[in-house]
Design a protein around this motif. Structure first.
Motif, PDB file in Angstrom:
ATOM      1  N   LEU A  75       0.883  -1.282  -0.064  1.00  0.00           N
ATOM      2  CA  LEU A  75       0.033   0.065  -0.117  1.00  0.00           C
ATOM      3  C   LEU A  75       0.980   1.091   0.091  1.00  0.00           C
ATOM      4  CD1 LEU A  75      -2.504  -0.971   2.775  1.00  0.00           C
ATOM      5  CD2 LEU A  75      -2.793  -1.690   0.202  1.00  0.00           C
ATOM      6  N   GLU A  77       0.297   5.294   0.803  1.00  0.00           N
ATOM      7  CA  GLU A  77      -0.715   6.153   1.183  1.00  0.00           C
ATOM      8  C   GLU A  77      -2.093   5.447   1.387  1.00  0.00           C
ATOM      9  OE1 GLU A  77      -0.312   9.627  -1.175  1.00  0.00           O
ATOM     10  OE2 GLU A  77       1.376  10.320  -0.434  1.00  0.00           O
ATOM     11  N   GLY A  78      -2.066   4.221   1.650  1.00  0.00           N
ATOM     12  CA  GLY A  78      -3.203   3.496   2.001  1.00  0.00           C
ATOM     13  C   GLY A  78      -3.736   2.992   0.588  1.00  0.00           C
ATOM     14  N   LYS A  79      -3.446   3.179  -0.470  1.00  0.00           N
ATOM     15  CA  LYS A  79      -4.047   2.536  -1.723  1.00  0.00           C
ATOM     16  C   LYS A  79      -3.113   1.528  -2.319  1.00  0.00           C
ATOM     17  CE  LYS A  79      -6.577   6.558  -3.187  1.00  0.00           C
ATOM     18  NZ  LYS A  79      -6.866   7.771  -4.507  1.00  0.00           N
ATOM     19  N   TYR A 134      -5.743   4.035 -10.312  1.00  0.00           N
ATOM     20  CA  TYR A 134      -6.841   4.447  -9.778  1.00  0.00           C
ATOM     21  C   TYR A 134      -7.687   5.305 -10.723  1.00  0.00           C
ATOM     22  CZ  TYR A 134      -6.358   2.246  -5.060  1.00  0.00           C
ATOM     23  OH  TYR A 134      -6.408   1.230  -4.183  1.00  0.00           O
ATOM     24  N   GLY A 138     -12.737   5.045  -5.420  1.00  0.00           N
ATOM     25  CA  GLY A 138     -12.135   3.524  -5.133  1.00  0.00           C
ATOM     26  C   GLY A 138     -11.889   2.686  -6.132  1.00  0.00           C
ATOM     27  N   ALA A 163      -9.494   2.726  -0.168  1.00  0.00           N
ATOM     28  CA  ALA A 163      -7.975   2.866   0.663  1.00  0.00           C
ATOM     29  C   ALA A 163      -8.297   2.240   1.902  1.00  0.00           C
ATOM     30  CB  ALA A 163      -8.033   4.499   1.046  1.00  0.00           C
TER      31      ALA A 163
END
Length: 208
Positions: A75, A77-79, A134, A138, A163
């Motif tokens: 991941l 930054e959370g993505k 992306y 989401g 995320a």
């Protein structure tokens, strides 16, 4: 005679295409290089992750599950930015024939045999992410190398991949692949042809 042959070919093509299971077809290309990506790595949880398959033929369809054996996601930054997971092909199970133990066992045995996935020789498959793009809300286009029966192809498909939260990361995808791209060439009975495409619904969960 040529007209008759062309008509038979056209009819065969129409039947093979028209009975594919519902689902957006993944784009398939040659395998691509896998580049290392930086980020937080989470292990995939096999107990809460799943793959559901559907195969169809002229007279109907069958569905079942295959277990995810292990894996990880990276991941940024959370993505989702990268990762991979291993699929336990020996776990392939049919679900729609659970009330008919004899035919359930026959179907599972045939799917695990050389006509289809040859699981004794190729007990695992693997998916390795090569690119994540992306879009919005989401949603992401995921590309990755899928190895099945020792054949590797790069596939691209859309997925819901919001995320990560404090609990972890999850992603869901629903797409079709053409089994013949991986050398699964069995056609089925002449009066009950098997569709070329297989639908896969993937639910991936990685916990923190």
């Amino acid at each position: 005679m040529k007209v008759l042959k062309l008509s038979l070919v056209a009819a065969f093509f129409f039947v093979a295409c028209s009975n594919n299971p519902k689902g957006d077809k993944a784009t398939t290309a040659d395998a691509e290089a896998v580049e290392a990506v930086d980020g937080e790595t989470l292990n995939v949880d096999p107990t809460t992750s799943s793959i559901t398959w559907t195969g169809s033929k002229v007279t109907g369809s069958h569905n079942g599950t295959i277990n995810i054996q292990s894996g990880n996601v990276v991941l940024n930054e959370g993505k989702l930015a990268g990762g991979e997971f291993v699929i336990d092909m020996t776990s392939l199970t049919n679900k729609d024939l659970e009330a008919d133990a004899e035919n359930k066992a026959k179907l599972e045995g045939h799917l695990k045999a050389d006509d289809f996935f040859a699981v004794e020789k190729y007990p695992t498959s693997k998916f390795v992410i090569t690119k994540v793009t992306y879009k919005e809300d989401g949603k992401a286009e995921i590309a990755g190398n899928l190895t099945l029966r020792d054949v590797t192809k790069n596939i691209s498909f859309m997925a819901d991949a919001p995320a990560a939260t404090e609990q972890g990361f999850h992603a869901m995808a629903d797409f079709n692949i053409n089994r013949k791209d991986w050398g699964v060439m069995y056609e089925g009975m002449k009066d009950d042809l098997i569709a070329d495409e297989i639908n896969l619904k993937v639910h991936l969960m990685a916990k923190k």
